[in-house]
Design a protein around this motif. Structure first.
Motif, PDB file in Angstrom:
ATOM      1  N   LYS A 251       0.813  -1.208   0.000  1.00  0.00           N
ATOM      2  CA  LYS A 251       0.000   0.000   0.000  1.00  0.00           C
ATOM      3  C   LYS A 251       0.856   1.273   0.000  1.00  0.00           C
ATOM      4  O   LYS A 251       0.324   2.376   0.171  1.00  0.00           O
ATOM      5  N   LEU A 293      -8.323   1.838   5.012  1.00  0.00           N
ATOM      6  CA  LEU A 293      -8.216   0.388   4.900  1.00  0.00           C
ATOM      7  C   LEU A 293      -9.570  -0.168   4.483  1.00  0.00           C
ATOM      8  O   LEU A 293     -10.583   0.073   5.150  1.00  0.00           O
ATOM      9  N   ASP A 297      -8.594  -5.186   2.950  1.00  0.00           N
ATOM     10  CA  ASP A 297      -7.345  -4.916   3.662  1.00  0.00           C
ATOM     11  C   ASP A 297      -7.401  -5.471   5.083  1.00  0.00           C
ATOM     12  O   ASP A 297      -6.450  -6.103   5.565  1.00  0.00           O
TER      13      ASP A 297
END
Length: 325
Positions: A251, A293, A297
């Motif tokens: 990420k 998120l 995730d």
């Protein structure tokens, strides 16, 4: 949405600042940099500052008092008492007289006429929690304390305390690698309408990647006595940071931001208070507020972590004995 500590309380920032490390808990400190970190945090929107009268034998409160007194109306000051430092380590001190004396001393060091959130840091086994909380309630009635908190308490003790006076916040360790609160404590906190203040949300540095197998701790560093930062326990725990680091790399962010964003997703009634005494670390932590998120995730993070979470005790035997279990 900014959480509050109860009726008529000031709004707290979604991310607070734990100040314990600013007076040497993890080794030598540059106090000028620590003060600059406090001011940058304030200017960056942080309102909750967490300290304790036994951090640096009062030096931590003095630092906050000197730095934040000119900005008192912008800060939510939270401090703790209920233990005193001896040659053998911390010992409980939760009698009404102990708590009143400690409060007066903290007010002087913090250079304020009231403490927004005052915690009983540990339960004194020689004093019923009802007596300790009753003494804190008297301080609320006198205007010296705004709200009462408890630290490292069991769900049973929390209910007993709340029956005497509303408990606005409970502070305990909570992070990706330490999730004991999810069993009984967090559900109880929520049933009472209180807030969870999550300390050590970065695992005292491990979840940032700064602790490795060869790490040597400076004199006075707390981690030198905590079992989970040594030997086979540490080797097992490094698998956690390795998993988080892989997710962070995917990420394009830092492991610390992943760990904090995960906690921020636990609910608006959970306030992480990562500790930092340096501005670069503060900035990295604050960036977690902008990290989104997804549900995928969050599932990936849970799936990547070892089922056992952290291995090894989080305190020495003496420290564990002080925790109300």
């Amino acid at each position: 949405m900014h959480p509050t500590l109860g009726p008529n309380s000031p709004a707290a920032s979604r991310l607070g600042l734990g100040c314990m490390s600013m007076t040497g808990t993890y080794g030598p400190i540059d106090t000028q940099e620590a003060a600059a970190t406090l001011l940058e945090a304030l200017d960056s929107g942080v309102t909750m500052f967490d300290t304790g009268d036994f951090y640096g034998d009062g030096a931590n409160e003095e630092l906050l008092g000197q730095t934040l007194a000119p900005h008192r109306d912008r800060a939510v000051l939270a401090t703790k008492t209920g233990v005193r430092r001896t040659a053998e380590g911390l010992v409980p001190a939760g009698s009404p007289d102990d708590l009143r004396r400690a409060c007066e001393a903290s007010l002087r060091r913090l250079r304020t006429d009231h403490i927004d959130l005052y915690y009983l840091a540990r339960i004194d086994p020689a004093v019923p929690v009802e007596e300790s909380v009753g003494a804190l309630a008297d301080l609320v009635a006198e205007g010296k304390v705004g709200h009462i908190g408890l630290s490292e308490v069991s769900a049973t003790t929390l209910r007993r305390a709340h029956a005497i006076h509303p408990i606005s916040a409970v502070q305990t360790e909570y992070s990706l690698w330490e999730r004991h609160v999810e069993n009984d404590i967090l559900p109880t906190i929520r049933s009472l309408g209180a807030t969870l203040i999550a300390y050590s949300p970065l695992g005292r540095g491990l979840l940032t990647g700064s602790v490795r197998a060869g790490t040597r701790y400076a004199p006075g560093d707390f981690r030198a006595t905590a079992p989970r930062y040594h030997g086979d326990d540490l080797k097992a725990n490094l698998a956690i940071i390795d998993a988080i680091s892989r997710i962070a790399a995917a990420k394009s962010t830092s492991p610390a931001q992943i760990a904090l964003a995960w906690l921020l997703n636990r609910g608006s009634d959970v306030i992480p208070i990562p500790g930092s005494s340096r501005r670069p670390h503060l900035r990295d932590n604050l960036a977690a507020l902008d990290l989104h998120l997804t549900a995928t995730d969050l599932r990936d993070i849970d799936a990547a972590l070892p089922d056992t979470r952290a291995q090894g005790a989080r305190y020495s035997d003496h420290g564990i004995a002080l925790i109300d279990q």
